[in-house]
Scaffold this active site. Structure first.
Site, PDB file in Angstrom:
ATOM      1  N   ASP A   1       1.107  -2.081  -4.514  1.00 61.65           N
ATOM      2  CA  ASP A   1      -0.181  -2.354  -5.169  1.00 61.65           C
ATOM      3  C   ASP A   1      -0.584  -1.319  -6.225  1.00 61.65           C
ATOM      4  O   ASP A   1      -0.480  -0.113  -5.987  1.00 61.65           O
ATOM      5  CB  ASP A   1      -1.325  -2.344  -4.142  1.00 61.65           C
TER       6      ASP A   1
HETATM    7  N1  DQQ Z   1      -0.681  -3.149   0.568  1.00 57.15           N
HETATM    8  C1  DQQ Z   1      -1.429  -4.300   1.002  1.00 57.15           C
HETATM    9  C2  DQQ Z   1      -2.781  -3.738   1.259  1.00 57.15           C
HETATM   10  C3  DQQ Z   1      -2.473  -2.416   1.870  1.00 57.15           C
HETATM   11  C4  DQQ Z   1      -1.289  -1.961   1.080  1.00 57.15           C
HETATM   12  C5  DQQ Z   1      -1.413  -5.395  -0.029  1.00 57.15           C
HETATM   13  C6  DQQ Z   1      -0.287  -1.198   1.895  1.00 57.15           C
HETATM   14  O1  DQQ Z   1      -3.574  -4.525   2.097  1.00 57.15           O
HETATM   15  O2  DQQ Z   1      -3.541  -1.507   1.745  1.00 57.15           O
HETATM   16  O3  DQQ Z   1      -0.152  -5.534  -0.620  1.00 57.15           O
HETATM   17  O4  DQQ Z   1       0.790  -0.778   1.098  1.00 57.15           O
END
Ligand code: DQQ
Length: 466
Positions: free
Chosen positions: A29
């Site tokens: 992300d």
């Molecule tokens: N990636 C998810 C989120 C979390 C993060 C979404 C963990 O919910 O915080 O891709 O790497």
């Protein structure tokens, strides 16, 4: 990074050259995009140990122009024994009384933490009293509790946290604070229905857009946006759609810049197998920065930021080309895997039309960007995009929803393993492709069931950003 890895990454024909990605290893992300002292800062979920999701840190980079990025030291790492000992998960960055401040999720369990920087974002100090939100609201049975997204409202901070109510649906939970440390739960900003938008909303983004408010959520599938009304406590969706019609774009994050633009990046996932990712030494990248806006008819608009035009090199122009069914080489010897293409096509009596990219001379590899007129569906057919059997090769796409379409402008970015398409500034569609052949570079136009017409087509070779 050792020289062997550096060389491997430089040689990798699938590694994009003008999309943002870390120096090596894993990224997912985008986190906490923020403009600070005239520069854009991007953070991201990062595993500095390898190209797999584990041991999450926040990577960090800075840019003057949204195009060229400079990597900075890792911003946040897990603290052994701390509330983020198992990972620094997603979150946001804001300026509180001039101090750059990050809100992020520590795991496990999922709690919200604060970190601040007193040296212009070079180093970050975790708030010693972390977590600042230690548990989900009492009495709620939640499917998750993570990914804070904050904004300023009057003289207080608001944050939504991604969540879901067991048996009900995804939810964005609303809090307020004056100091980013003490938080009061205000109630759910919005609750979805499982059958319509899934059981968990990751990475909520909530912001004004034109006369409306927009809520974007990542429900373990395509990213959904809602447009609607916000009364200061709750958000009432009126319309909804997909932020990207494909299956690569996920967990986006956004900022409002000093030109008033709402700019968003998403994580572009891989479609290669896990072993291939680890062996290659890198995984994941960010979409191009996308500007979101409202069209006069109230529909969501999406377009790449104009700054990307600095990457344009050699230009070719084509105009007024009839596309007869079965015809080929309409764009001559046009080839490339780092191209920007803006093609405006009139459907004529074709039932399907579009562009072919990454085509091998014998057509053993190719990807087809197609618009189906009757279904009003935009797709990328990657079923024959790679002879590598470990790659997921499929058709991705969704309803574009344009009625009475007279012209379709496909604004396409090819960047090695990325195909990123913007259609009439109303939808984006991204796919990943991994052709095996060095000559899978051809570009063409096509029509099926009748003739279409290329009204104009501009193509630029694109430069790399590093
Ligand atoms: N990636 C998810 C989120 C979390 C993060 C979404 C963990 O919910 O915080 O891709 O790497």
């Amino acid at each position: 990074m050792d020289q062997a890895l550096r060389d491997k990454l430089a040689r990798d024909p699938h590694r994009p050259r003008y999309h943002f990605l870390p120096p090596a290893h894993w990224m997912n992300d985008p986190n906490g995009p923020i403009q600070y002292r005239g520069e854009y800062h991007l953070f991201y979920q990062h595993n500095p140990d390898g190209a797999y999701h584990a041991n999450m840190h926040w990577g960090h980079a800075v840019s003057r122009d949204l195009v060229h990025w400079r990597h900075l030291p890792i911003a946040l790492a897990p603290t052994p024994g701390g509330p983020d000992k198992d990972g620094i998960w997603s979150g946001c960055a804001v300026l509180h009384e001039g101090v750059p401040s990050i809100l992020y999720t520590g795991v496990h369990p999922q709690v919200q933490c604060l970190a601040r920087s007193y040296d212009d974002m070079l180093t970050w100090q975790k708030y010693p009293g972390n977590p600042v939100i230690a548990a989900p609201p009492q009495g709620l049975r939640v499917t998750g509790f993570r990914d804070p997204f904050a904004w300023r409202e009057g003289d207080e901070w608001r944050v939504v946290i991604g969540s879901g109510l067991e048996g009900v649906g995804g939810a964005a939970l609303l809090y307020r604070s004056r100091d980013l440390i003490h938080w009061e739960y205000l109630g759910p900003l919005c609750i979805g229905k499982i059958e319509e938008s899934g059981k968990m909303w990751e990475c909520p983004n909530f912001f004004p857009l034109g006369a409306k408010h927009a809520l974007a959520v990542s429900p373990y599938g395509k990213v959904i946006y809602f447009l609607g009304e916000y009364d200061g406590r709750t958000f009432r969706p009126e319309t909804r759609g997909l932020l990207d019609l494909g299956e690569s774009f996920y967990a986006p994050n956004c900022l409002l810049d000093n030109k008033g633009r709402r700019i968003m990046w998403g994580w572009l996932k891989e479609a290669r197998g896990k072993e291939a990712q680890i062996a290659s030494g890198w995984s994941g990248l960010h979409s191009l920065p996308r500007e979101l806006f409202l069209h006069p008819d109230g529909a969501l608009g999406v377009r790449p930021v104009t700054e990307l035009q600095v990457l344009r090199g050699t230009h070719r122009h084509f105009a007024d080309l009839a596309i007869a069914p079965g015809a080929s080489y309409l764009l001559g010897d046009l080839r490339g895997d780092m191209l920007e293409i803006i093609a405006t096509i009139a459907p004529g009596d074709a039932t399907e039309f579009g562009l072919v990219v990454r085509r091998a001379p014998d057509e053993s590899e190719q990807a087809i960007i197609a618009y189906g007129v009757a279904e009003r569906r935009l797709s990328i057919n990657g079923e024959h995009s790679s002879l590598d059997e470990t790659v997921t090769c499929k058709v991705v796409g969704d309803i574009l929803g344009l009625t009475g379409l007279k012209e379709l402008t496909l604004h396409v970015f090819l960047d090695r393993s990325v195909i990123e398409v913007y259609a009439n500034e109303r939808a984006a569609l991204t796919a990943r492709v991994y052709p095996t052949r060095a000559d899978s570079l051809g570009v063409d136009a096509f029509a099926v069931g009748g003739s279409a017409r290329v009204l104009s087509c501009d193509v630029w070779e694109m430069q790399g950003i590093w």
